[in-house]
Design a protein around this motif. Structure first.
Motif, PDB file in Angstrom:
ATOM      1  N   UNK B  53      35.460  25.639 -97.702  1.00  0.00           N
ATOM      2  CA  UNK B  53      34.475  26.118 -98.667  1.00  0.00           C
ATOM      3  C   UNK B  53      33.664  24.943 -99.240  1.00  0.00           C
ATOM      4  N   UNK B  54      34.396  23.913 -99.693  1.00  0.00           N
ATOM      5  CA  UNK B  54      33.732  22.762-100.323  1.00  0.00           C
ATOM      6  C   UNK B  54      32.856  22.008 -99.333  1.00  0.00           C
ATOM      7  N   UNK B  55      33.393  21.755 -98.137  1.00  0.00           N
ATOM      8  CA  UNK B  55      32.631  20.992 -97.148  1.00  0.00           C
ATOM      9  C   UNK B  55      31.391  21.749 -96.690  1.00  0.00           C
ATOM     10  N   UNK B  56      31.566  23.061 -96.555  1.00  0.00           N
ATOM     11  CA  UNK B  56      30.428  23.881 -96.147  1.00  0.00           C
ATOM     12  C   UNK B  56      29.348  23.879 -97.209  1.00  0.00           C
ATOM     13  N   UNK B  57      29.762  24.002 -98.467  1.00  0.00           N
ATOM     14  CA  UNK B  57      28.795  24.046 -99.572  1.00  0.00           C
ATOM     15  C   UNK B  57      27.995  22.754 -99.664  1.00  0.00           C
ATOM     16  N   UNK B  58      28.642  21.655 -99.289  1.00  0.00           N
ATOM     17  CA  UNK B  58      27.974  20.362 -99.442  1.00  0.00           C
ATOM     18  C   UNK B  58      27.399  19.830 -98.119  1.00  0.00           C
ATOM     19  N   UNK B  59      27.398  20.661 -97.100  1.00  0.00           N
ATOM     20  CA  UNK B  59      26.858  20.275 -95.785  1.00  0.00           C
ATOM     21  C   UNK B  59      27.457  18.967 -95.275  1.00  0.00           C
ATOM     22  N   UNK B  60      28.758  18.783 -95.458  1.00  0.00           N
ATOM     23  CA  UNK B  60      29.394  17.516 -95.083  1.00  0.00           C
ATOM     24  C   UNK B  60      29.897  17.506 -93.650  1.00  0.00           C
ATOM     25  N   UNK B  61      30.156  18.647 -93.065  1.00  0.00           N
ATOM     26  CA  UNK B  61      30.550  18.660 -91.655  1.00  0.00           C
ATOM     27  C   UNK B  61      29.740  19.706 -90.914  1.00  0.00           C
ATOM     28  N   UNK B  62      29.530  19.393 -89.655  1.00  0.00           N
ATOM     29  CA  UNK B  62      28.823  20.346 -88.817  1.00  0.00           C
ATOM     30  C   UNK B  62      29.821  21.107 -87.950  1.00  0.00           C
ATOM     31  N   UNK B  63      29.330  22.045 -87.164  1.00  0.00           N
ATOM     32  CA  UNK B  63      30.200  22.835 -86.298  1.00  0.00           C
ATOM     33  C   UNK B  63      30.874  21.937 -85.260  1.00  0.00           C
ATOM     34  N   UNK B  64      32.167  22.098 -85.039  1.00  0.00           N
ATOM     35  CA  UNK B  64      32.890  21.355 -84.005  1.00  0.00           C
ATOM     36  C   UNK B  64      33.378  19.986 -84.453  1.00  0.00           C
ATOM     37  N   UNK B  65      33.072  19.585 -85.703  1.00  0.00           N
ATOM     38  CA  UNK B  65      33.464  18.240 -86.158  1.00  0.00           C
ATOM     39  C   UNK B  65      34.977  18.081 -86.186  1.00  0.00           C
ATOM     40  N   UNK B  66      35.712  19.094 -86.604  1.00  0.00           N
ATOM     41  CA  UNK B  66      37.178  19.008 -86.673  1.00  0.00           C
ATOM     42  C   UNK B  66      37.758  18.943 -85.263  1.00  0.00           C
ATOM     43  N   UNK B  67      37.278  19.816 -84.378  1.00  0.00           N
ATOM     44  CA  UNK B  67      37.796  19.865 -83.002  1.00  0.00           C
ATOM     45  C   UNK B  67      37.540  18.552 -82.267  1.00  0.00           C
ATOM     46  N   UNK B  68      36.444  17.881 -82.539  1.00  0.00           N
ATOM     47  CA  UNK B  68      36.091  16.654 -81.817  1.00  0.00           C
ATOM     48  C   UNK B  68      36.593  15.386 -82.501  1.00  0.00           C
ATOM     49  N   UNK B  69      37.319  15.539 -83.580  1.00  0.00           N
ATOM     50  CA  UNK B  69      37.778  14.374 -84.339  1.00  0.00           C
ATOM     51  C   UNK B  69      38.803  13.574 -83.533  1.00  0.00           C
ATOM     52  N   UNK B  70      38.641  12.219 -83.491  1.00  0.00           N
ATOM     53  CA  UNK B  70      39.592  11.346 -82.790  1.00  0.00           C
ATOM     54  C   UNK B  70      40.244  10.429 -83.826  1.00  0.00           C
ATOM     55  N   UNK B  71      41.536  10.633 -84.111  1.00  0.00           N
ATOM     56  CA  UNK B  71      42.189   9.812 -85.145  1.00  0.00           C
ATOM     57  C   UNK B  71      42.409   8.379 -84.672  1.00  0.00           C
ATOM     58  N   UNK B  72      42.379   7.433 -85.613  1.00  0.00           N
ATOM     59  CA  UNK B  72      42.704   6.045 -85.301  1.00  0.00           C
ATOM     60  C   UNK B  72      44.212   5.952 -85.073  1.00  0.00           C
ATOM     61  N   UNK B  73      44.666   4.764 -84.636  1.00  0.00           N
ATOM     62  CA  UNK B  73      46.100   4.579 -84.391  1.00  0.00           C
ATOM     63  C   UNK B  73      46.892   4.789 -85.688  1.00  0.00           C
ATOM     64  N   UNK B  74      46.351   4.217 -86.774  1.00  0.00           N
ATOM     65  CA  UNK B  74      47.026   4.351 -88.070  1.00  0.00           C
ATOM     66  C   UNK B  74      47.085   5.817 -88.505  1.00  0.00           C
ATOM     67  N   UNK B  75      45.973   6.508 -88.321  1.00  0.00           N
ATOM     68  CA  UNK B  75      45.941   7.930 -88.680  1.00  0.00           C
ATOM     69  C   UNK B  75      46.937   8.729 -87.843  1.00  0.00           C
ATOM     70  N   UNK B  76      47.039   8.340 -86.568  1.00  0.00           N
ATOM     71  CA  UNK B  76      47.998   9.038 -85.697  1.00  0.00           C
ATOM     72  C   UNK B  76      49.421   8.849 -86.207  1.00  0.00           C
TER      73      UNK B  76
END
Lengths: 280, 107
Positions: B53-76
């Motif tokens: 809801x928040x991200x959509x309201x603020x136009x912070x991510x576009x469609x497919x951004x979550x699916x295409x996300x590649x975590x860094x080694x630390x994030x992994x």
């Protein structure tokens, strides 16, 4: 299955509350101390206090019980928030209860004592109802009282919390106009119930009022309610509740210097006893 | 948590730390596992709904951004730790029962 779910939910509630507060332990302990140091007039912790053995119970399965952990008070308070599903976040239940509580017949309320006040929700509600009165909340648990004190300072409620036992308060005879005990007695062994009633009679002035809200007696419960109460006793840390419900509190009050006594159901399985301290 | 079975002054003895409510304790474990899962899933679902809801309201991510996300080694590494904690919560009861049985057979 119902019993399994009740028990599991209670255990899960405490696990999550405790892990969340443990992550903030250092800050919370510092904050409780800071309130105690900056507003010392509203808090009395007895350095020589001896914890009675009967309080060593995991009431409502709260891990470490009510007094062993420094965060027992904030843990307890959040536990009640979950129990009431957010409906008592602003002490609505306590405020309503206190508003429906009568005053002594002559209307004089200068000093009020809230027995076993825990985090002080009824104490501050009593102060709101009697703003000119000197209102005291006492409890055996120092962590509860420190949490109560922080709450009261934040609410700008001028009350005093003191570490004392309900059955041996240390106050003078006839010092109070109103003594309040909300769901206290079912958490006490029979011996302490008798002592507490006699202590309330001692510290109340003639004509003063002892207000008790607690579990109703077994005879007033349906078989299903008795089953739930007994389950709670064994599986939810309500060790002394059966003994209390099998007692006749009305008779004990009248034998201990109270009368008249106005008794009746207060909703659900909770009963009220409004007992006037008899004249000498 | 360790609960004394006997109260200090009379009253009703406590059921202790790990009472069983079914004839087979494995059913108690399974019920706890389902409840743990339900709690975790709901918390995640609620937070996810708020984020979306928040991200959509603020136009912070576009469609497919979550699916295409590649975590860094630390994030992994962090994700792995979080996954282990998640699984640990779900499996806590059945592991405890297995350890209890091992202890009993070793004694």
């Amino acid at each position: 299955m119902n019993n399994r779910l009740m028990r599991s939910q209670q255990e899960m509630k405490w696990r999550r509350i405790i892990s969340t507060f443990d992550e903030q332990r250092a800050n919370l302990e510092a904050e409780l101390d800071e309130f105690a140091n900056q507003h010392p007039q509203g808090l009395e912790i007895d350095p020589d206090f001896v914890q009675p053995s009967y309080t060593n119970v995991h009431f409502h399965l709260q891990p470490d019980g009510y007094y062993k952990d420094s965060l027992a008070g904030v843990r307890y308070h959040y536990g009640t928030k979950v129990f009431f599903r957010g409906d008592n976040d602003k002490d609505q239940l306590h405020a309503k209860l206190v508003q429906h509580t009568p005053s002594p017949a002559d209307g004089r309320v200068k000093r009020v004592l809230d027995l076993a006040c825990s985090v002080g929700q009824s104490t501050t509600a009593l102060k709101s109802k009697y703003p000119d009165a000197d209102v005291w909340g006492i409890d055996h648990s120092a962590p509860m009282l420190k949490a109560a004190h922080r709450r009261a300072v934040m609410l700008e409620s001028d009350v005093t919390f003191s570490q004392r036992l309900a059955e041996d308060t240390g106050f003078n005879d006839a010092e109070f106009d109103l003594v309040f005990a909300f769901i206290l007695f079912h958490e006490l062994p029979k011996r302490i119930i008798g002592e507490t009633v006699r202590e309330a009679a001692r510290v109340l002035r003639p004509g003063g009022l002892f207000v008790v809200y607690d579990f109703c007696d077994s005879a007033s419960m349906s078989p299903l309610e008795i089953y739930h109460r007994d389950f709670d006793a064994r599986h939810n840390g309500e060790a002394y509740s059966q003994d209390f419900c099998d007692m006749d509190l009305g008779t004990l009050l009248s034998e201990s210097g109270f009368g008249p006594i106005d008794m009746g159901m207060a909703g659900g399985y909770v009963k009220r006893w409004f007992a006037t301290r008899a004249e000498e | 948590m360790s609960i004394d079975e006997h109260t200090p002054e009379g009253g009703v003895p406590s059921a202790g730390d790990h009472p069983h409510y079914f004839n087979d304790p494995i059913l108690d474990c399974l019920t706890n596992m389902v409840l743990e899962l339900a709690a975790e899933v709901w918390v995640n679902r609620e937070r996810m709904l708020v984020f979306e809801q928040l991200l959509g309201e603020q136009d912070l991510i576009g469609a497919g951004a979550v699916e295409n996300f590649k975590p860094s080694e630390q994030q992994q590494g962090s994700l792995r730790e979080e996954r282990d904690r998640f699984i640990g919560g779900i499996m806590r009861e059945i592991r405890r029962l297995a350890e209890q049985r091992d202890d009993a057979s070793n004694s």
